[in-house]
Design a protein around this motif. Sequence first.
Motif, PDB file in Angstrom:
ATOM      1  N   PRO A  37       0.828  -1.205   0.000  1.00 26.74           N
ATOM      2  CA  PRO A  37       0.000   0.000   0.000  1.00 26.74           C
ATOM      3  C   PRO A  37       0.863   1.255   0.000  1.00 26.74           C
ATOM      4  O   PRO A  37       2.065   1.197   0.218  1.00 26.74           O
ATOM      5  CB  PRO A  37      -0.753  -0.121   1.333  1.00 26.74           C
ATOM      6  CG  PRO A  37       0.158  -0.904   2.211  1.00 26.74           C
ATOM      7  CD  PRO A  37       0.946  -1.821   1.321  1.00 26.74           C
ATOM      8  N   ARG A  38       0.212   2.382  -0.256  1.00 28.27           N
ATOM      9  CA  ARG A  38       0.936   3.635  -0.072  1.00 28.27           C
ATOM     10  C   ARG A  38      -0.005   4.760   0.301  1.00 28.27           C
ATOM     11  O   ARG A  38      -1.224   4.668   0.123  1.00 28.27           O
ATOM     12  CB  ARG A  38       1.762   3.983  -1.298  1.00 28.27           C
ATOM     13  CG  ARG A  38       0.961   4.192  -2.549  1.00 28.27           C
ATOM     14  CD  ARG A  38       1.918   4.455  -3.713  1.00 28.27           C
ATOM     15  NE  ARG A  38       1.212   5.045  -4.820  1.00 28.27           N
ATOM     16  CZ  ARG A  38       1.745   5.245  -6.002  1.00 28.27           C
ATOM     17  NH1 ARG A  38       3.006   4.892  -6.241  1.00 28.27           N
ATOM     18  NH2 ARG A  38       1.052   5.804  -6.971  1.00 28.27           N
ATOM     19  N   LEU A  39       0.587   5.830   0.831  1.00 21.64           N
ATOM     20  CA  LEU A  39      -0.189   6.983   1.273  1.00 21.64           C
ATOM     21  C   LEU A  39      -0.443   7.957   0.143  1.00 21.64           C
ATOM     22  O   LEU A  39      -1.499   8.567   0.053  1.00 21.64           O
ATOM     23  CB  LEU A  39       0.580   7.755   2.352  1.00 21.64           C
ATOM     24  CG  LEU A  39       0.556   7.248   3.780  1.00 21.64           C
ATOM     25  CD1 LEU A  39       1.454   8.141   4.612  1.00 21.64           C
ATOM     26  CD2 LEU A  39      -0.868   7.270   4.334  1.00 21.64           C
ATOM     27  N   HIS A  40       0.593   8.156  -0.653  1.00 22.00           N
ATOM     28  CA  HIS A  40       0.565   9.227  -1.636  1.00 22.00           C
ATOM     29  C   HIS A  40       0.181   8.717  -3.007  1.00 22.00           C
ATOM     30  O   HIS A  40       0.598   7.630  -3.410  1.00 22.00           O
ATOM     31  CB  HIS A  40       1.938   9.879  -1.721  1.00 22.00           C
ATOM     32  CG  HIS A  40       2.351  10.552  -0.455  1.00 22.00           C
ATOM     33  ND1 HIS A  40       2.031  11.842  -0.149  1.00 22.00           N
ATOM     34  CD2 HIS A  40       3.040  10.074   0.616  1.00 22.00           C
ATOM     35  CE1 HIS A  40       2.524  12.153   1.044  1.00 22.00           C
ATOM     36  NE2 HIS A  40       3.139  11.087   1.532  1.00 22.00           N
ATOM     37  N   LYS A  41      -0.561   9.515  -3.741  1.00 27.93           N
ATOM     38  CA  LYS A  41      -0.813   9.220  -5.148  1.00 27.93           C
ATOM     39  C   LYS A  41       0.440   9.574  -5.955  1.00 27.93           C
ATOM     40  O   LYS A  41       1.229  10.426  -5.538  1.00 27.93           O
ATOM     41  CB  LYS A  41      -1.983  10.070  -5.646  1.00 27.93           C
ATOM     42  CG  LYS A  41      -3.278   9.810  -4.881  1.00 27.93           C
ATOM     43  CD  LYS A  41      -4.497  10.213  -5.731  1.00 27.93           C
ATOM     44  CE  LYS A  41      -5.771  10.075  -4.916  1.00 27.93           C
ATOM     45  NZ  LYS A  41      -5.931  11.217  -3.941  1.00 27.93           N
ATOM     46  N   PRO A  42       0.618   8.913  -7.108  1.00 21.60           N
ATOM     47  CA  PRO A  42       1.786   9.235  -7.921  1.00 21.60           C
ATOM     48  C   PRO A  42       1.878  10.732  -8.203  1.00 21.60           C
ATOM     49  O   PRO A  42       0.881  11.353  -8.560  1.00 21.60           O
ATOM     50  CB  PRO A  42       1.546   8.450  -9.220  1.00 21.60           C
ATOM     51  CG  PRO A  42       0.609   7.340  -8.849  1.00 21.60           C
ATOM     52  CD  PRO A  42      -0.222   7.860  -7.725  1.00 21.60           C
ATOM     53  N   GLY A  43       3.051  11.296  -8.028  1.00 22.07           N
ATOM     54  CA  GLY A  43       3.270  12.702  -8.346  1.00 22.07           C
ATOM     55  C   GLY A  43       2.864  13.665  -7.249  1.00 22.07           C
ATOM     56  O   GLY A  43       3.154  14.857  -7.308  1.00 22.07           O
ATOM     57  N   GLU A  44       2.219  13.148  -6.229  1.00 18.65           N
ATOM     58  CA  GLU A  44       1.781  14.001  -5.127  1.00 18.65           C
ATOM     59  C   GLU A  44       2.983  14.498  -4.314  1.00 18.65           C
ATOM     60  O   GLU A  44       3.955  13.759  -4.152  1.00 18.65           O
ATOM     61  CB  GLU A  44       0.862  13.161  -4.224  1.00 18.65           C
ATOM     62  CG  GLU A  44      -0.086  13.971  -3.356  1.00 18.65           C
ATOM     63  CD  GLU A  44      -0.914  13.050  -2.474  1.00 18.65           C
ATOM     64  OE1 GLU A  44      -2.138  13.102  -2.551  1.00 18.65           O
ATOM     65  OE2 GLU A  44      -0.289  12.266  -1.707  1.00 18.65           O
ATOM     66  N   ALA A  45       2.879  15.693  -3.791  1.00 21.29           N
ATOM     67  CA  ALA A  45       3.960  16.207  -2.943  1.00 21.29           C
ATOM     68  C   ALA A  45       3.920  15.534  -1.568  1.00 21.29           C
ATOM     69  O   ALA A  45       2.862  15.103  -1.119  1.00 21.29           O
ATOM     70  CB  ALA A  45       3.825  17.716  -2.784  1.00 21.29           C
ATOM     71  N   GLY A  46       5.068  15.448  -0.928  1.00 20.30           N
ATOM     72  CA  GLY A  46       5.127  14.908   0.432  1.00 20.30           C
ATOM     73  C   GLY A  46       4.578  15.907   1.436  1.00 20.30           C
ATOM     74  O   GLY A  46       4.336  17.071   1.113  1.00 20.30           O
ATOM     75  N   TYR A  47       4.374  15.479   2.654  1.00 14.80           N
ATOM     76  CA  TYR A  47       3.936  16.369   3.728  1.00 14.80           C
ATOM     77  C   TYR A  47       5.145  17.117   4.283  1.00 14.80           C
ATOM     78  O   TYR A  47       6.242  16.602   4.315  1.00 14.80           O
ATOM     79  CB  TYR A  47       3.309  15.558   4.860  1.00 14.80           C
ATOM     80  CG  TYR A  47       2.163  14.687   4.435  1.00 14.80           C
ATOM     81  CD1 TYR A  47       1.036  15.234   3.828  1.00 14.80           C
ATOM     82  CD2 TYR A  47       2.206  13.312   4.647  1.00 14.80           C
ATOM     83  CE1 TYR A  47      -0.025  14.424   3.447  1.00 14.80           C
ATOM     84  CE2 TYR A  47       1.155  12.498   4.275  1.00 14.80           C
ATOM     85  CZ  TYR A  47       0.033  13.057   3.670  1.00 14.80           C
ATOM     86  OH  TYR A  47      -1.004  12.258   3.304  1.00 14.80           O
ATOM     87  N   ARG A  48       4.912  18.299   4.800  1.00 13.06           N
ATOM     88  CA  ARG A  48       5.990  18.967   5.535  1.00 13.06           C
ATOM     89  C   ARG A  48       5.428  20.037   6.449  1.00 13.06           C
ATOM     90  O   ARG A  48       4.279  20.387   6.346  1.00 13.06           O
ATOM     91  CB  ARG A  48       7.042  19.558   4.612  1.00 13.06           C
ATOM     92  CG  ARG A  48       6.555  20.569   3.611  1.00 13.06           C
ATOM     93  CD  ARG A  48       7.706  20.986   2.726  1.00 13.06           C
ATOM     94  NE  ARG A  48       8.798  21.451   3.518  1.00 13.06           N
ATOM     95  CZ  ARG A  48      10.061  21.557   3.103  1.00 13.06           C
ATOM     96  NH1 ARG A  48      10.382  21.136   1.900  1.00 13.06           N
ATOM     97  NH2 ARG A  48      10.991  22.040   3.863  1.00 13.06           N
TER      98      ARG A  48
END
Lengths: 261, 261, 261, 261
Positions: free
Chosen positions: D250-261
């Motif tokens: 699984p993953r949290l982010h969709k492809p190309g999505e920016a990371g959290y900060r």
Amino acid sequence: MAIRTVVWGENVHDRENEVVRAIYPDGMHGCIAEALNADPAIAATTATLDQPEHGLDEARLAETDVLTWWGHKAHGAVSDAVVERVVERVWQGMGLIVLHSGHFSKVFTRLMGTPCSLTWREAGEKERVWVVNRNHPIAAGLGPSFVVEASEMYGEPFTIPEPMETVFISWYEGGEVFRSGVTFQRGGGRVFYFSPGHEVYPIYRNASVQQVLRNAVKWAANPAPAWRDIRQAPNVPVDKAPEPIAEKGPRLHKPGEAGYR
Amino acid sequence: MAIRTVVWGENVHDRENEVVRAIYPDGMHGCIAEALNADPAIAATTATLDQPEHGLDEARLAETDVLTWWGHKAHGAVSDAVVERVVERVWQGMGLIVLHSGHFSKVFTRLMGTPCSLTWREAGEKERVWVVNRNHPIAAGLGPSFVVEASEMYGEPFTIPEPMETVFISWYEGGEVFRSGVTFQRGGGRVFYFSPGHEVYPIYRNASVQQVLRNAVKWAANPAPAWRDIRQAPNVPVDKAPEPIAEKGPRLHKPGEAGYR
Amino acid sequence: MAIRTVVWGENVHDRENEVVRAIYPDGMHGCIAEALNADPAIAATTATLDQPEHGLDEARLAETDVLTWWGHKAHGAVSDAVVERVVERVWQGMGLIVLHSGHFSKVFTRLMGTPCSLTWREAGEKERVWVVNRNHPIAAGLGPSFVVEASEMYGEPFTIPEPMETVFISWYEGGEVFRSGVTFQRGGGRVFYFSPGHEVYPIYRNASVQQVLRNAVKWAANPAPAWRDIRQAPNVPVDKAPEPIAEKGPRLHKPGEAGYR
Amino acid sequence: MAIRTVVWGENVHDRENEVVRAIYPDGMHGCIAEALNADPAIAATTATLDQPEHGLDEARLAETDVLTWWGHKAHGAVSDAVVERVVERVWQGMGLIVLHSGHFSKVFTRLMGTPCSLTWREAGEKERVWVVNRNHPIAAGLGPSFVVEASEMYGEPFTIPEPMETVFISWYEGGEVFRSGVTFQRGGGRVFYFSPGHEVYPIYRNASVQQVLRNAVKWAANPAPAWRDIRQAPNVPVDKAPEPIAEKGPRLHKPGEAGYR
């Protein structure tokens, strides 16, 4: 189990010089061992240059957690075989505390890879040792600074590598400064150099100095198993690679052959 | 004035092994020197083990700004006198660039004070060299990483002291990692270790590797005058103390006498 | 006395994301605390973002020896007052262990003074964590390397200051490397950053990872009294100078006046 | 091209205090800039607190290679936006030289991540600055030590991170010591802190001090292109991984999505 500590002393001036003898009737090593043994967490014994293998045979070193080193006049008389043995034990994880004129010992210069030179003056002048990081384990129980009333001046430049941690910096009456307490990591072993300790002044009877020595032994002791093969450079054959790989191209070594060194 | 650089090569496999000879008809040292001389700021010549004093006599070293060191099979054949001379020149300020299997050279282990061991595998596998600090002078002109298509694997633990700066870390196809570019300061001299460079692969013909070598020479060059007396521990007599002091207590040394070492 | 440890968790994905909830029904903080409490030398409790003062009020922090920090989505939601309080406790001597996406937390970037950026990829790829110094307390009980079967890739350049010690370096299936375990000293406090720990993979259930966490807590705990006045810059009046001096020349401040800041 | 240097001065005491005004009729920043411009390799201009954006707008900083910083009374008056801008430019590669009371500036404490506290005394006492590494570029042209006849005492503990290099250590008449010249790397930028420079003594007219400032500017200048995206944490999508990998789990982010900060 108590930290098995060997206090190594050159024991030359301790025997030959009457000023030193008067201050340290049991030798400096005797005084240091006594100071260490005041802490039940430490079990200190002594070893000296004049003993067979300087008191540091293979078996004894293998059972030593921390070694303290004081030498001055007879650095050159320490056998290279013993030096290599000590150095290798440090790499394996034994702690090492190098004292005062030990800056020029074979053991210390070998571990530093630098000249370890400094400037010096023997005038019984005042030294004030400043604590740079008061929460460092080696500074436990000390105030912001402590004074050695009569000390040999050791001055910068002290040609060591940049330390891992600068714990003490000293001020001298005559105008110099010195990084008097510095730590290093060498292989699996921790190294602490501490400069106060000239033999014609009763410095190892100073309560703060004794506190530093006890703290340093506890800091340098490493409970990890000895890293016995640290000098080895093991080949990892293709079929033992963590990831499957196919061998490509030419090579120098046959499978299983040792590397050059 | 161009940076006077000596490219030292063991020149054993270069002559004896036909794979190496085919890749480096002028020896690895010849290839490296040529790569360095492509930059007009560098004036590189070569020296080899088989020359008198290994091509590193006192006069030549005195006029060398940066030395690069490649050895492998014949570390033990390098004379201790030459090793001490090189080490002392580094302390005086000469830059030193240690290449690949030079991790086990007498010169490098002497300067590090640690075993400098590692794990290894000779399988022509892929190595990707990652740049940790892209603004470091040694990384000038490189992208985020570069690839050495066929490399000898060098793996952690690499038993060096913690570096002053970690410039490169390598990834290997077979699953290992390695700190492949690291800097140290030893006395007045800068030291850079760079791991790519196995003799049976044409690594010193790789454009990125050549760029690193040129960058490293420029980084290691120190225009300061040689620190010739760095091994000395000068006495500062009482009447030359920066601050006026009166001598107190006993002493070991007569005025003007040299210290022990 | 056991090491009083607070496991701080952002607890957002732990509640909101069903994948995370399935892996960590008690939240990641719950899992980490349980792993720590398996060692009787550690007494771990938890605190989360949604609690008053994020569960980190003055009194609780004052009785905390080591804090572990996991945050990701809600770094910006952490109150600046709590951040300053945590940072100050680290300076006073509290140990801090920053986990995974905590590299971008306010607490960590504040203590590092650098961006703490990196590259990343979320593909469940294999990560192999190599032990750089096997005798380091944080590596106790580990072999030469351990594997996290499914991990988020974190890649160099990791824009941190050069670490005090590099303990782990990771290899990734996709071709990157990362300094995955690094130590720092900040004031009286020790800081350890450890990268494995993405929330959609059960990394905190990995036995080696749990071992690292327990080791790190023990390494970071500092028995020294809190350095409460570390932010103060005390004036040392002329009549309190360690050496007698006469005041000379003009000055800005009246005796006893506080300095500017 | 000459090193584009901006000498930043708080310019409060320079204008308001008549002692300071008498010593530095053009302000301390004027005096420092003049000293720097004595070297044709440096092109120094000045900026002050009272100017719009404190004289440090985006465009000007983008064309600044090295910034020197002197502040004391008005640290709090420096806008946080300008502080962040300066800090980011350091990360991108701009050199920074922090002077004297700048130890408590927002810019310096932000980059260090520590309190940067010290002890102090304003008594016009003698300071002797010892050179720890005489071959360091910042020590070029100096002798073993130099004297500042009347100085403000700054004493240890100086609560900074362990420096990359310790260049100077000072001795004070009143009995204290201080690491008066220390270097750090922060992202792509080099940072040098130098303590001599109290405003009521003519320290920036001291020839050795001026030499240090010129040396430091040349050391801190980095010809590398600005590392503009150093704060970014770029995603490396699966199909851009250096090695081919298949996405797993699984993953949290969709492809190309920016990371959290």
